[in-house]
Design an enzyme around this catalytic site. Structure first.
Site, PDB file in Angstrom:
ATOM      1  N   ASP A 222       0.908  -1.288   0.146  1.00 17.15           N
ATOM      2  CA  ASP A 222       0.397   0.197   0.244  1.00 17.15           C
ATOM      3  C   ASP A 222       0.561   1.029  -0.221  1.00 17.15           C
ATOM      4  O   ASP A 222       1.513   1.046   0.554  1.00 17.15           O
ATOM      5  CB  ASP A 222      -1.461   0.166   0.724  1.00 17.15           C
ATOM      6  CG  ASP A 222      -1.633   1.460   1.323  1.00 17.15           C
ATOM      7  OD1 ASP A 222      -2.258   1.518   0.336  1.00 17.15           O
ATOM      8  OD2 ASP A 222      -1.749   1.988   1.935  1.00 17.15           O
ATOM      9  N   HIS A 233       9.076   6.780   2.341  1.00 20.15           N
ATOM     10  CA  HIS A 233       9.345   6.494   3.386  1.00 20.15           C
ATOM     11  C   HIS A 233       9.441   5.310   4.292  1.00 20.15           C
ATOM     12  O   HIS A 233       9.902   4.672   5.123  1.00 20.15           O
ATOM     13  CB  HIS A 233       7.490   6.199   3.326  1.00 20.15           C
ATOM     14  CG  HIS A 233       6.616   8.034   4.033  1.00 20.15           C
ATOM     15  ND1 HIS A 233       7.034   7.836   5.185  1.00 20.15           N
ATOM     16  CD2 HIS A 233       5.347   8.348   3.564  1.00 20.15           C
ATOM     17  CE1 HIS A 233       6.514   9.246   5.452  1.00 20.15           C
ATOM     18  NE2 HIS A 233       5.478   9.116   4.998  1.00 20.15           N
ATOM     19  N   GLU A 253       3.244   1.062  -4.340  1.00 25.79           N
ATOM     20  CA  GLU A 253       2.346   1.385  -4.785  1.00 25.79           C
ATOM     21  C   GLU A 253       2.989   3.005  -4.374  1.00 25.79           C
ATOM     22  O   GLU A 253       3.334   3.374  -3.583  1.00 25.79           O
ATOM     23  CB  GLU A 253       1.188   2.252  -3.656  1.00 25.79           C
ATOM     24  CG  GLU A 253      -0.043   2.772  -4.254  1.00 25.79           C
ATOM     25  CD  GLU A 253      -1.035   3.326  -4.167  1.00 25.79           C
ATOM     26  OE1 GLU A 253      -1.752   4.616  -4.432  1.00 25.79           O
ATOM     27  OE2 GLU A 253      -0.775   2.978  -2.667  1.00 25.79           O
TER      28      GLU A 253
END
EC number: 3.2.1.1
Length: 541
Positions: A222, A233, A253
């Site tokens: 995700d 991230h 993603e």
């Protein structure tokens, strides 16, 4: 002798029940499902399911299993379902309830809103029985909370040292983007330290057990693991460890239209694949009405993708998902969807269709793009019929061993009215003019021999090849897409009066009717296991 038996068993059983590889996923087409919104249990009363309420509507894993014919009849060979892990259960948040499945509490537990362990296993088994794959969405970088100082005891990781301290993200600061928390003070997303050895080992063990327990064929990572704009991230070196432990195909993603930024997340030191957001943005600009009609950007993006991505053939092609508006929300003309959809199936990459796209749903952003499917009646709509034809044709090309799947797509022609795209021996002619008839045409220069015959598999209209390999498509009846293949290659296709091929199990190709995968299921596996057991028994005597 017993040691020999154990060696044989250890070597061959993984081969029989082995995980699906990236190469096997290349041949698949995927139907994306939000579990809560695809289908209701057979004994449930139909609900109105107000999308704006942002709450549960009642979809389950059993309901997906009971309604797989709708997916398989459209020719799909895999489904991707929303996360299966336990979600936040508590007072309603400012953004509604966790109906979507992405607000993870304890990853090691299943979400009982969607069913039991047996229900998920039954869905997996039914898919494999049909020769289809199961892809499951996973959320790894964070958990969900409603406070910046949450009680960590309900989560998989319970130690404060396993999380980064709370801080709001300062966009543009790489350290902040990696270490601070997504979300806001209404719904916080405590950020796990994926460089912490206990987090890495914990996640690795969890995903290995999840994949094995439920016979999962692939993972979709995700986007909350990446920045909305720049995907940083999670430290990139986490993914080979995580996906290596899973032992299955991983597609992430990376919500970034910049090819240079996005491409760094595909490769041996990152992920097998990512969703093709760079191409998504270009297709919107090229085909949506109103829009820029920038066709040349499509050709440029294909060229850049071939240069920068490790393997464009594994990228996930899409026009809709749960994070972007439905196509019909920003494009007023249905033919624009048809033309763009042909591109996603007939170019390099794995086609992905978000549930409801085939019914022309028109919701905008979250939550309106997460409508329930059942009010559509699972109709045999014109878009559903187009999807069925595209899947059927793509499966035929793959099964034909013509090299189509591995042939790189190339742009033959661009014009103010559209473009011509060739992959293998198939030429797709796509237009941006929309539905109204126009007195314009598009000439495409192909390598086909002059006077040879080609057929459009969508209309069965024949097109003769002119001098210099020219094929001309006119739009006096509106801007329909055209998919041409030389007549001599249509044998056994099931298109335009040709008899369909007889489905033959190949073990690695997606054939019509979802034949193809099943080293795990059906009589092929049962026979192989019985044969192997017989050998081992004989050797042990």
């Amino acid at each position: 002798m017993q040691r020999l038996v154990r060696i044989i068993w250890a070597f061959y059983v993984p081969w029989i029940v082995g995980a699906a590889t990236a190469e096997q996923w290349r041949s698949r087409s995927i139907y994306q499902i939000i579990t809560d919104r695809y289908a209701l249990p057979s004994n449930a009363e139909s609900t109105k399911c107000n999308t704006g309420n942002q709450t549960w509507c009642g979809g389950t894993w059993n309901a997906i299993r009971e309604n797989l014919d709708y997916v398989q009849n459209a020719g799909f060979t895999a489904i991707w379902i929303s996360p299966v892990s336990q979600n936040y259960e508590g007072p309603r948040t400012a953004y509604g309830d966790a109906y979507h499945g992405y607000w993870i509490a304890d990853a090691t537990k299943l979400n009982d809103r969607f069913g039991s362990a047996d229900d998920l296993k039954a869905l997996s088994a039914e898919l494999h029985k049909r020769g289809m794959y199961l892809m499951v969405d996973v959320v790894v970088n964070n958990v969900m909370a409603t406070s910046t100082t949450p009680d960590l005891s309900p989560y998989m990781f319970k130690e404060q040292s396993q999380y980064h301290p709370y801080c709001p993200i300062q966009w543009g600061n790489t350290t902040s983007e990696q270490d601070c928390w997504l979300g806001d003070t209404n719904v916080t997303l405590p950020d796990l330290d994926t460089q912490n050895p206990s987090v890495v080992s914990g996640y690795s063990l969890w995903i290995k057990e999840l994949v094995e327990e439920y016979q999962i064929d692939g993972l979709r990572i995700d986007g909350e693991h990446f920045m909305t704009r720049i995907p940083r991230h999670v430290n990139t070196d986490f993914w080979p460890i995580f996906c290596g432990a899973a032992g299955v195909f991983c597609i992430g993603e990376v919500f970034d239209g910049n090819i240079t930024q996005a491409a760094q997340y595909q490769g041996p030191n990152a992920l097998d694949s990512i969703l093709n957001y760079p191409m998504y943005g270009v297709l919107v600009d090229a085909f949506a009405i109103p829009g820029a009609r920038n066709v040349s950007a499509v050709a440029d993006t294909i060229a850049q993708s071939r240069k920068l991505f490790k393997d464009p053939g594994l990228l996930g092609n899409f026009l809709e998902d749960q994070d972007v508006p439905r196509w019909a929300n920003f494009s007023v003309d249905p033919q624009t969807l048809y033309n763009a959809m042909v591109f996603t199936f007939m170019s390099d990459g794995i086609p992905i269709v978000y549930y409801g796209q085939e019914q022309g749903f028109n919701g905008s952003g979250d939550p309106w793009n997460r409508e329930p499917l059942w009010p559509s009646g699972y109709a045999n709509s014109s878009i559903y019929q187009l999807v069925t034809s595209l899947n059927k044709f793509r499966n035929f090309l793959i099964a034909g061993n013509t090299g189509w799947l591995h042939s790189p797509a190339q742009v033959l022609t661009t014009s103010p009215y559209g473009l011509g795209l060739m992959k293998g021996d198939v030429v797709s002619i796509l237009t941006t003019i929309g539905s109204p008839p126009q007195n314009v045409s598009l000439a495409v220069y192909t390598p086909f021999r002059e006077e040879s015959a080609t057929t459009d598999i969508l209309t069965c209209k024949q097109y003769a090849v002119g001098s210099n390999g020219t094929i001309v498509v006119s739009y006096e009846k509106g801007g329909r897409p055209t998919i041409l293949i030389p007549d001599k290659l249509l044998a056994n296709s099931g298109f335009c009066g040709y008899e369909p091929q007889v489905a033959v199990f190949t073990g690695n190709a997606a054939l019509s009717g979802a034949v193809g995968r099943s080293m795990r299921s059906g009589i092929t596996t049962e026979f192989a296991l019985l044969f192997l057991i017989g050998i081992c028994t004989f050797l042990a005597m």
